[in-house]
Design a protein around this motif. Structure first.
Motif, short mmCIF file in Angstrom:
data_model
loop_
_atom_site.label_atom_id
_atom_site.label_comp_id
_atom_site.label_asym_id
_atom_site.label_seq_id
_atom_site.Cartn_x
_atom_site.Cartn_y
_atom_site.Cartn_z
N ASN A 1 0.73 -1.75 -0.32
CA ASN A 1 0.15 0.16 -0.45
C ASN A 1 0.85 0.61 0.29
O ASN A 1 0.70 2.57 -0.27
CB ASN A 1 -0.69 -0.22 1.17
N LYS A 2 2.01 1.37 0.28
CA LYS A 2 2.50 2.26 0.77
C LYS A 2 3.45 2.61 -0.61
O LYS A 2 3.28 3.82 -0.78
CB LYS A 2 3.64 2.23 1.79
N PHE A 3 4.29 1.65 -1.51
CA PHE A 3 4.33 2.22 -2.79
C PHE A 3 3.70 2.54 -3.50
O PHE A 3 3.69 3.12 -4.04
CB PHE A 3 4.86 0.74 -3.58
N SER B 1 1.20 7.55 -6.13
CA SER B 1 -0.03 7.89 -6.89
C SER B 1 -0.03 9.43 -7.56
O SER B 1 0.57 10.55 -6.29
CB SER B 1 -1.47 8.14 -5.92
N GLY B 2 -0.23 10.06 -8.63
CA GLY B 2 -0.47 11.15 -9.17
C GLY B 2 0.81 11.76 -9.71
O GLY B 2 0.54 12.23 -10.51
N ILE C 1 0.32 4.37 -11.07
CA ILE C 1 0.03 3.77 -9.57
C ILE C 1 1.09 3.15 -10.25
O ILE C 1 1.06 2.14 -10.57
CB ILE C 1 -0.61 3.56 -9.08
N ASP C 2 2.15 2.77 -9.19
CA ASP C 2 3.64 1.39 -9.16
C ASP C 2 3.69 1.03 -7.92
O ASP C 2 4.33 1.05 -7.17
CB ASP C 2 5.04 2.03 -9.73
N ALA D 1 -5.63 -3.40 -4.55
CA ALA D 1 -6.00 -3.99 -5.25
C ALA D 1 -5.67 -4.55 -6.53
O ALA D 1 -6.12 -5.87 -7.32
CB ALA D 1 -7.22 -2.80 -6.22
N ARG D 2 -4.09 -4.59 -7.11
CA ARG D 2 -3.15 -5.24 -7.86
C ARG D 2 -2.18 -4.96 -7.52
O ARG D 2 -1.46 -4.87 -7.66
CB ARG D 2 -3.53 -4.62 -9.89
N PRO D 3 -2.15 -6.08 -6.58
CA PRO D 3 -0.64 -6.20 -5.85
C PRO D 3 0.37 -6.78 -7.61
O PRO D 3 -0.27 -7.45 -7.77
CB PRO D 3 -0.65 -7.19 -4.29
N LEU D 4 1.29 -6.51 -6.91
CA LEU D 4 2.36 -6.50 -8.08
C LEU D 4 3.29 -7.52 -7.52
O LEU D 4 4.84 -6.46 -7.01
CB LEU D 4 2.45 -5.51 -9.09
#
Length: 479
Positions: free
Chosen positions: A108-110, A115-116, A121-122, A170-173
């Motif tokens: 979540n921190k990454f 964001s923005g 978002i990465d 939402a989309r773990p990488l």
């Protein structure tokens, strides 16, 4: 180069691993596994499968400490991967994640940090656990970790509610690579977690040293221009990777083969292979991306299947060895000390003994065990210098135990038939005034009257002493 690795090798990534091996002691399969994990995590933001699943490949190197060269394999892969994805590895590599909430918080921190930004978002992250056994101990305390870990591999939403907010990804990488020994695998990889599906997302491979090089050896500089161009192509825009017709047919054949093998194996073993077909799909997609194409070829599928097949064989060996260890009795410290001393012809220093026993015992436990061993003695040897004295252990002939003599028990006298006791006959009671007539001279005496006085006996005449005759002995004559 081993024929097994030759079957796995594909594209620019395979060429890079092959070029690095002459100056590496690592197993080429271990280097290949590490490179697949690192590269798949780096391209996971923009590359996905045609079924919208992520392409991350999670690998585990299983090998004995020292001779497995697990760390060497990771180091070798990083020597050329840093030239390609160095920025990603420097900023997104983490370790020590041992709970579900901490896993969600990291990802979540990454996402929040990026964001923005123009690129969007990465949320990519790379977990590298070189001491995976220590993390597994802590992970067992968190009931949420296994579920969230599996969901992250699937690429589905994971979340955790804190006191302040709800954290959701939402989309773990998430990329993952770990190291473990076969003994630690038997101890910490539980069968219940395996049956639940926690470990069929992983691809464990057994590794060992490929060669011994000199101390002055230095890693070779690998030309990675083609691989760098492929990475730039993969991350420049979204890429969806799918099978061509021939590759799709080969993939269906592999799926059928995997299911037939699973049907023949025990449930515990088959649980590790439930996602073998999808693993082939992911690896083939990553290899295809290194060639800057979006259609998977039959050759890429065969290369991916060679790696997954090797992993399946490794898992089968690891699980069976773990079952054997559970049956075998654990040797005591005293038994292990005797074995080592016999190996060194009956004598060894404390340093040699501890090195041979490994991490199973400590110096204190060895001394404690030797104190109760009658066939092993410990001696402190002073060398005469300033250094610490040497402690030597050697096998000796145990002294024969002295048998304590039992005290003699006095024998009981033989039991004989008791003779009847002779009691003196009772004198008949006489009535007062009765007359007693003693034997001999008859005398008349009234009982109860004073007894008559007896006459005094006359003294006997003494015999005269005869005169001494003169002796012929002159000495007696003087007397």
């Amino acid at each position: 180069m081993s024929t097994t690795f030759e079957a796995m090798k594909f594209g620019p990534l395979g060429d890079a691993v092959e070029a690095a091996m002459p100056t590496s002691e690592a197993d080429p399969i271990g280097v290949w596994a590490a490179a697949l994990s690192l590269y798949s995590a780096a391209i996971s933001r923009t590359v996905r499968l045609d079924n919208n699943r992520p392409v991350v490949v999670w690998t585990v190197l299983a090998g004995r400490s020292g001779v497995g060269r697990k760390g060497y394999a990771l180091f070798t892969s990083k020597t050329f991967m840093n030239q390609v994805i160095g920025g990603f590895l420097d900023t997104r590599t983490r370790d020590g994640i041992s709970s579900g909430p901490s896993l969600v918080d990291m990802l979540n921190k990454f996402e929040l940090e990026t964001s923005g930004q123009p690129g969007g978002i990465d949320g990519r992250a790379m977990l590298v656990e070189e001491e995976w056994a220590s993390v597994l101990k802590t992970q067992k305390r968190c009931p949420k970790f296994s579920t969230l870990f599996r969901t992250a591999w699937d690429g589905k939403t994971i979340s955790n509610r804190t006191k302040k907010e709800l954290q959701a990804v939402a989309r773990p990488l998430l990329g993952f690579h770990a190291h473990i020994t076969p003994g630690e695998w038997a101890r910490y990889v539980s069968s219940s977690e395996a049956l639940g599906g926690s470990y069929n997302r992983l691809l464990p491979v057994l590794v060992e040293r490929s060669k011994m090089l000199t101390y002055t050896n230095r890693p070779a500089v690998v030309d990675v221009k083609v691989l760098k161009a492929a990475f730039a192509w993969a991350t420049s825009e979204s890429r969806v990777i799918g099978f061509d017709r021939s590759a799709g047919q080969r993939y269906d054949e592999i799926r059928a083969e995997v299911e037939d093998k699973m049907a023949e194996l025990p449930e515990l073993l088959s649980s590790y292979m439930e996602r073998a077909a999808e693993q082939v799909h992911r690896i083939a997609a990553v290899l295809t991306a290194t060639t800057r194409k979006t259609k998977i070829t039959r050759r890429a599928v065969d290369a991916a299947w060679a790696f997954v097949s090797y992993s399946m064989a490794s898992v089968e060996k690891l699980v069976r060895e773990a079952a054997d260890q559970a049956v075998k009795p654990v040797k005591s410290t005293a038994e292990m000390i005797r074995e080592v001393l016999q190996r060194y012809e009956g004598e060894a220093s404390s340093t040699i003994l501890l090195r041979a026993l490994g991490t199973r015992v400590t110096a204190a436990s060895v001394r404690s065990a030797v104190e109760s061993m009658p066939d092993v003695e410990m001696e402190t040897v002073r060398t005469g210098g300033r250094g610490a004295p040497r402690i030597m252990y050697r096998l000796i002939e145990p002294e024969a135990p002295t048998v304590a003599q039992e005290p003699e028990v006095p024998k009981a006298p033989a039991v004989t038939e008791a003779e009847p006791i002779q009691r003196p006959a009772k004198r008949p009671r006489r009535a007062v005034g009765s007359v007693e007539r003693p034997a001999g001279k008859p005398t008349l005496r009234v009982v109860g009257s004073p007894a008559p006085k007896r006459a005094k006996a006359k003294p006997k005449a003494k015999k005269p002493i005869p005169p001494v005759e003169p002796s012929s002995n002159p000495f007696l004559a003087l007397l």
